[in-house]
Write a protein that holds these residues in place. Structure first.
Motif, PDB file in Angstrom:
ATOM      1  N   ALA A 320       0.807  -1.031  -0.059  1.00  0.00           N
ATOM      2  CA  ALA A 320       0.052  -0.067  -0.111  1.00  0.00           C
ATOM      3  C   ALA A 320       1.008   1.195   0.075  1.00  0.00           C
ATOM      4  O   ALA A 320       1.707   1.304   0.794  1.00  0.00           O
ATOM      5  N   GLU A 321       0.504   2.023  -0.929  1.00  0.00           N
ATOM      6  CA  GLU A 321       1.669   3.184  -1.023  1.00  0.00           C
ATOM      7  C   GLU A 321       1.433   4.180   0.214  1.00  0.00           C
ATOM      8  O   GLU A 321       2.571   4.848   0.814  1.00  0.00           O
ATOM      9  N   GLU A 322       0.443   4.390   0.655  1.00  0.00           N
ATOM     10  CA  GLU A 322       0.313   5.126   2.055  1.00  0.00           C
ATOM     11  C   GLU A 322       1.176   4.591   3.189  1.00  0.00           C
ATOM     12  O   GLU A 322       1.581   5.415   3.967  1.00  0.00           O
ATOM     13  N   ALA A 323       1.594   3.329   3.070  1.00  0.00           N
ATOM     14  CA  ALA A 323       2.462   2.688   4.209  1.00  0.00           C
ATOM     15  C   ALA A 323       3.662   3.276   4.606  1.00  0.00           C
ATOM     16  O   ALA A 323       4.162   3.254   5.568  1.00  0.00           O
ATOM     17  N   ARG A 324       4.284   3.538   3.319  1.00  0.00           N
ATOM     18  CA  ARG A 324       5.600   4.279   3.393  1.00  0.00           C
ATOM     19  C   ARG A 324       5.503   5.604   3.879  1.00  0.00           C
ATOM     20  O   ARG A 324       6.570   5.974   4.702  1.00  0.00           O
ATOM     21  N   ASP A 325       4.468   6.195   3.375  1.00  0.00           N
ATOM     22  CA  ASP A 325       4.456   7.511   4.131  1.00  0.00           C
ATOM     23  C   ASP A 325       4.505   7.620   5.662  1.00  0.00           C
ATOM     24  O   ASP A 325       4.881   8.228   6.371  1.00  0.00           O
ATOM     25  N   TRP A 326       3.590   6.644   6.125  1.00  0.00           N
ATOM     26  CA  TRP A 326       3.368   6.264   7.561  1.00  0.00           C
ATOM     27  C   TRP A 326       4.356   5.906   8.144  1.00  0.00           C
ATOM     28  O   TRP A 326       4.702   6.438   9.317  1.00  0.00           O
ATOM     29  N   LEU A 327       5.372   5.219   7.648  1.00  0.00           N
ATOM     30  CA  LEU A 327       6.320   4.614   8.376  1.00  0.00           C
ATOM     31  C   LEU A 327       7.504   5.526   8.398  1.00  0.00           C
ATOM     32  O   LEU A 327       8.321   5.619   9.367  1.00  0.00           O
ATOM     33  N   ASP A 328       7.714   6.495   7.206  1.00  0.00           N
ATOM     34  CA  ASP A 328       8.731   7.495   7.187  1.00  0.00           C
ATOM     35  C   ASP A 328       8.314   8.371   8.156  1.00  0.00           C
ATOM     36  O   ASP A 328       9.401   8.953   9.039  1.00  0.00           O
ATOM     37  N   TYR A 329       6.991   8.809   8.454  1.00  0.00           N
ATOM     38  CA  TYR A 329       6.648   9.728   9.374  1.00  0.00           C
ATOM     39  C   TYR A 329       6.899   9.231  11.011  1.00  0.00           C
ATOM     40  O   TYR A 329       7.486   9.831  11.524  1.00  0.00           O
ATOM     41  N   SER A 330       6.606   8.041  11.181  1.00  0.00           N
ATOM     42  CA  SER A 330       6.873   7.408  12.236  1.00  0.00           C
ATOM     43  C   SER A 330       8.286   7.359  12.483  1.00  0.00           C
ATOM     44  O   SER A 330       8.859   7.818  14.002  1.00  0.00           O
ATOM     45  N   ILE A 331       9.207   6.870  11.698  1.00  0.00           N
ATOM     46  CA  ILE A 331      10.639   6.666  11.951  1.00  0.00           C
ATOM     47  C   ILE A 331      11.159   8.125  12.342  1.00  0.00           C
ATOM     48  O   ILE A 331      12.058   8.270  12.980  1.00  0.00           O
ATOM     49  N   GLU A 332      10.997   9.137  11.425  1.00  0.00           N
ATOM     50  CA  GLU A 332      11.512  10.332  11.625  1.00  0.00           C
ATOM     51  C   GLU A 332      10.713  11.199  13.040  1.00  0.00           C
ATOM     52  O   GLU A 332      11.732  11.711  13.786  1.00  0.00           O
ATOM     53  N   PHE A 333       9.739  10.831  13.416  1.00  0.00           N
ATOM     54  CA  PHE A 333       9.127  11.439  14.539  1.00  0.00           C
ATOM     55  C   PHE A 333      10.048  10.747  15.721  1.00  0.00           C
ATOM     56  O   PHE A 333      10.462  11.312  16.768  1.00  0.00           O
ATOM     57  N   LEU A 334       9.976   9.445  15.808  1.00  0.00           N
ATOM     58  CA  LEU A 334      10.819   8.784  16.753  1.00  0.00           C
ATOM     59  C   LEU A 334      12.477   9.061  17.016  1.00  0.00           C
ATOM     60  O   LEU A 334      12.915   9.020  17.764  1.00  0.00           O
ATOM     61  N   SER A 335      12.791   9.339  15.693  1.00  0.00           N
ATOM     62  CA  SER A 335      14.283   9.676  15.823  1.00  0.00           C
ATOM     63  C   SER A 335      14.676  11.198  16.081  1.00  0.00           C
ATOM     64  O   SER A 335      15.571  11.583  16.270  1.00  0.00           O
ATOM     65  N   THR A 336      13.380  12.173  15.894  1.00  0.00           N
ATOM     66  CA  THR A 336      13.813  13.611  15.799  1.00  0.00           C
ATOM     67  C   THR A 336      12.964  14.158  17.193  1.00  0.00           C
ATOM     68  O   THR A 336      13.718  14.946  18.022  1.00  0.00           O
ATOM     69  N   VAL A 337      11.750  13.959  17.031  1.00  0.00           N
ATOM     70  CA  VAL A 337      10.768  14.806  18.231  1.00  0.00           C
ATOM     71  C   VAL A 337      10.618  13.940  19.478  1.00  0.00           C
ATOM     72  O   VAL A 337      10.774  14.531  20.624  1.00  0.00           O
ATOM     73  N   TYR A 338      10.784  12.804  19.457  1.00  0.00           N
ATOM     74  CA  TYR A 338      10.523  11.920  20.637  1.00  0.00           C
ATOM     75  C   TYR A 338      11.719  11.856  21.423  1.00  0.00           C
ATOM     76  O   TYR A 338      12.921  11.840  21.167  1.00  0.00           O
ATOM     77  N   SER A 339      11.664  11.901  22.820  1.00  0.00           N
ATOM     78  CA  SER A 339      10.375  12.063  23.483  1.00  0.00           C
ATOM     79  C   SER A 339       9.977  13.272  23.945  1.00  0.00           C
ATOM     80  O   SER A 339      10.744  14.070  24.517  1.00  0.00           O
ATOM     81  N   PRO A 340       8.724  13.804  23.781  1.00  0.00           N
ATOM     82  CA  PRO A 340       8.454  15.054  24.262  1.00  0.00           C
ATOM     83  C   PRO A 340       8.164  15.248  25.813  1.00  0.00           C
ATOM     84  O   PRO A 340       8.361  16.241  26.317  1.00  0.00           O
ATOM     85  N   TRP A 341       8.422  14.116  26.282  1.00  0.00           N
ATOM     86  CA  TRP A 341       8.225  14.117  27.637  1.00  0.00           C
ATOM     87  C   TRP A 341       9.609  14.124  28.649  1.00  0.00           C
ATOM     88  O   TRP A 341       9.462  13.867  29.696  1.00  0.00           O
ATOM     89  N   GLY A 342      10.761  14.234  27.848  1.00  0.00           N
ATOM     90  CA  GLY A 342      11.759  14.117  28.559  1.00  0.00           C
ATOM     91  C   GLY A 342      13.052  14.541  27.694  1.00  0.00           C
ATOM     92  O   GLY A 342      12.811  14.968  26.557  1.00  0.00           O
ATOM     93  N   ASP A 343      14.219  14.506  28.213  1.00  0.00           N
ATOM     94  CA  ASP A 343      15.307  14.763  27.514  1.00  0.00           C
ATOM     95  C   ASP A 343      16.462  13.474  27.655  1.00  0.00           C
ATOM     96  O   ASP A 343      16.207  12.625  28.007  1.00  0.00           O
TER      97      ASP A 343
END
Length: 784
Positions: A320-343
């Motif tokens: 499914a074409e959407e799956a790659r976009d979702w996975l990219d978003y997830s990987i980049e969020f977890l690698s960049t923004v995460y975790s908003p609750w700590g440092d």
């Protein structure tokens, strides 16, 4: 003229890195607020020269998100960066760049680049399964199990977590809430039932593949195809109840992946369509409605990235074409923004229980990404350190001696916390994490079926995966010299004295957090909890029976359930306005160790001023003296005379004197004395129960007692309180020490039977100097 940049409020993602950033990893994580235009894409420029000359500037184009992790580490030094909206036709004009921000990369930082999208899935095959094991790993694992049924504890997993689902009747689609009005009992029963869908489908499918047993595979298909017929917009949709929806989504993902080659074309289409519809709803909520890349403090939406989007996107990738976009978003969020609750200290502002739920799904996602894509999130500094947070704020023998929402209802820490610490032991080699895991397992036998364990995870499966993927680590107790731990990013401080000796263990946790009372945090800035000698003493009162219950909103979230202060009968802001909750903050000013004491200083002024602007100062100092007792100094200033209530909660009633109080538990107790007050003598009272809470919510649960020492009205309050924990079986003990000016200080106390304490503290002790320093309003009385 530069790009019109949106202003970053406290609830927003921030512009980073900046001149004040202290980078913990290399390359830095770039974040900015998105522009108003829908579907905007960005470009980022980076240079050691603030003029951004062409020859010395890196330009990264066509970025679809407002955050980015570069694919290479940077050389140590100073850098400058800005961003612009990307126009495929013309790039960006000089006038279109944002304002320039600067940062410095120190030498020796951990290098954690993220492969770019073009190369990210080079090793990700198209064959199934992909979740946990690929075809090669499955073949090897099957051979190992065939040779030894106990390999990785396979037999235990098979007997307890596979076989029961062969004969269990397949679950029907949930009916939802009576009248579609949410109730806690239906919510809990249904989320547990939906969790069982994961166990049935995932475990039967894996067991069928590992053993080659067609009957197991067929039964897994029966479960999967039945669930695929459920209405994606019905009672298990994300819009109806997200916790139910997440579980159904995950069950479909594991079934689609592991049974992919056993499904007919028609069956595969039906399962894929159901999985796509459900994942699309969750992704749409996370990315477009909760917009966690703009407002990252949505606990459930952030959790859904790990819990749902990662496994579902991996299962659907290439289909499914959407799956790659979702996975990219997830990987980049977890690698960049995460975790908003700590440092990078590893703290988690919502507390150790919600650290557990967050890390449970994060580690699952991290393991899946590590195996399938080759991206190792564990290298990030946050994940290298975050095991310290539960280790130091929720020791294995404590129950109610920490902060935040907690579903264990006063039981010992969840087994899952222990399993997660073992996971981080395998990642980092930290032997204290393994020690914590073994202590939790030793303390909590037989709790695997409790709702806070079984309703969220199957520990037999967790054990199987860990033993296959990670090494065993030898346990060792936390080093005695590391008893004090300050989690600076979240404003928590913990003391763990003799954690490996329950009979001599003292845990003290104090909080003054920049996160205020948002999400699963409470109005507890400056509050403390105490456990000692195997028993919780000064506790977090109440029970987390359900989110938004009267107990939750009217008691546990409020300052009146904390070991803290009420000012004119009011506590800190802890209600539902997120902006105000995030303004109701605290600060840890100091957490230091000295030869004969530990000093912790906290400022909770903003949390009280959010309710009453006339309050201009609320500070608390705590001294842990000679590893034995505590002296608490409170300072409150206001524009008008105010009363001050000193609150202390225990598991049962206390024995009160004019200025003293004593609690006697089962294994330990504490003695307290109001040492001094500038405003005059206090009136001591106590109340057992939870005023204003619906009694039906805590029927059959323990009821705690609150001590209130009320001081008369004054514009300036200065009080000092002694708190001495002791073991009930202890003999008479005497503590003697010198203060830093050489005066003899003595603390005399006897065991619980004699019920007699004598305290002598000279007036020159540091308490007095803290009270007087820089404070002309303070009277010069004797402090004793």
């Amino acid at each position: 003229m530069t790009l019109d940049e949106p202003a970053a409020g406290r609830l927003n993602i921030q512009y980073a890195p900046t001149e004040t950033s202290v980078l913990a990893e290399n390359p830095p994580r770039f974040t900015w607020l998105p522009v108003i235009e829908d579907e905007a894409r960005y470009m980022l420029r980076l240079s050691a020269d603030p003029a951004f000359p062409d020859a010395d500037t890196t330009v990264i184009t066509d970025l679809p998100l407002n955050f980015h992790t570069p694919d290479t580490a940077l050389a140590p030094g100073s850098y400058h960066w800005s961003y612009a909206v990307w126009d495929p036709a013309g790039g960006a004009r000089a006038s279109d760049w944002s304002s320039t921000r600067s940062f410095t990369v120190a030498d020796g930082l951990p290098e954690t680049p993220l492969p770019g999208r073009a190369a990210r899935y080079a090793k990700a095959g198209k064959a199934h399964p992909r979740l946990w094991l690929d075809a090669k790993a499955l073949k090897s694992f099957s051979a190992a199990v065939a040779a030894d049924a106990d390999h990785c504890n396979w037999q235990t997993f098979f007997d307890k977590s596979v076989q029961p689902w062969m004969d269990r009747e397949i679950m029907e689609e949930p009916a939802g809430y009576p009248g579609h009005k949410r109730t806690a009992d239906v919510w809990r029963a249904t989320y547990i039932a939906c969790q069982e869908l994961i166990y049935a489908i995932r475990h039967l499918a894996i067991a069928g593949k590992v053993t080659g047993d067609a009957a197991l595979t067929a039964r897994a298909k029966d479960w999967l195809l039945a669930v695929a017929e459920w209405d994606p917009a019905g009672t298990t949709s994300r819009g109806y109840t997200d916790e139910w929806a997440f579980r159904v989504n995950v069950a479909l993902a594991w079934g689609y992946d592991w049974l992919h080659d056993d499904l007919s074309d028609d069956e595969r289409d039906r399962v894929r369509d159901a999985l796509l519809a459900r994942t699309r709803e969750t992704a749409d909520h996370v990315i477009r409605h909760a917009t966690i890349h703009v407002f990252p403090y949505d606990s459930h939406a952030v959790r859904a990235v790990s819990a749902v989007l990662v496994p579902a996107s991996i299962a659907l990738l290439h289909d499914a074409e959407e799956a790659r976009d979702w996975l990219d978003y997830s990987i980049e969020f977890l690698s960049t923004v995460y975790s908003p609750w700590g440092d990078s200290d590893g703290g988690w502002a919502e507390g150790p229980h919600y650290w557990m739920t967050g890390m449970a799904y994060l580690t699952e996602a991290a393991n899946l990404l590590r195996a399938y894509v080759g991206i190792d999130l564990y290298k990030r500094p946050f994940f290298q350190k975050t095991g310290d947070f539960p280790l130091y704020t929720k020791a294995p023998d404590t129950r109610r001696a920490t902060f935040g929402d907690d579903s264990t209802m006063g039981d010992l820490p969840c087994l899952k916390i222990g399993y997660l610490l073992r996971q981080f032991a395998g990642v980092t080699g930290n032997r204290a994490y393994q020690w914590y895991f073994e202590e939790i397992c030793r303390n909590d036998p037989g709790t695997e079926g409790a709702f806070y364990n079984y309703g969220w995870w199957d520990l037999n499966f967790d054990d199987l995966v860990y033993r296959h993927d990670f090494p065993e680590v030898d346990a060792a107790a936390p080093p005695a010299e590391e008893a004090l731990r300050w989690f600076r990013g979240i404003g928590w401080v913990a003391i763990q004295e003799r954690m490996d000796d329950p009979d001599g263990h003292i845990q003290f946790v104090m909080k003054a957090s920049p996160y205020g009372s948002i999400s699963h945090s409470h109005g507890d800035q400056g509050a403390f909890c105490l456990a000692a000698f195997g028993e919780d003493l000064a506790i977090q009162s109440g029970h987390y029976v359900a989110f938004n219950s009267t107990m939750h909103q009217g008691w546990r979230r409020q300052t009146r359930s904390k070991n803290m202060l009420l000012i004119d009968g009011q506590g800190q802001y802890a209600d539902k306005d997120k902006a105000r909750a995030l303004r109701a903050t605290g600060r840890i000013l100091e957490a230091t160790e000295h030869p004969d004491h530990v000093c912790i200083r906290a400022d909770a002024t903003a949390a009280y001023a959010e309710v009453d602007p006339d309050i201009t100062r609320v500070e608390r100092d705590v001294y842990f003296v000679n590893k034995s007792y505590f002296v608490i100094v409170d300072r409150v200033d206001a524009e008008r005379p105010v009363t001050l209530d000193f609150l202390l909660h225990a598991n049962g009633p206390m024995q009160l004197g004019e200025t003293t109080f004593r609690y006697t538990g089962e294994r330990a107790g504490f003695y307290g004395k109001l040492l001094w007050s500038e405003a005059g003598a206090a009136t001591l009272t106590q109340e057992t129960g939870f005023p204003g809470v619906d009694p039906a919510e805590y029927e059959g649960l323990p009821v705690s007692t609150c001590l209130k020492a009320q001081f008369p009205k004054a514009r300036h309050h200065r009080i000092a309180t002694l708190l001495v924990p002791y073991p009930l079986a202890a003999p008479r003990r005497v503590f003697s020490f010198l203060d830093d000016q050489g005066y003899d200080c003595d603390l005399y106390f006897t065991d619980a039977e004699e019920r007699s304490f004598k305290v002598v503290v000279p007036k020159t002790f540091d308490i007095g100097r803290r009270l007087e320093a820089g404070d002309p309003s303070n009277s010069k009385g004797t402090k004793s």
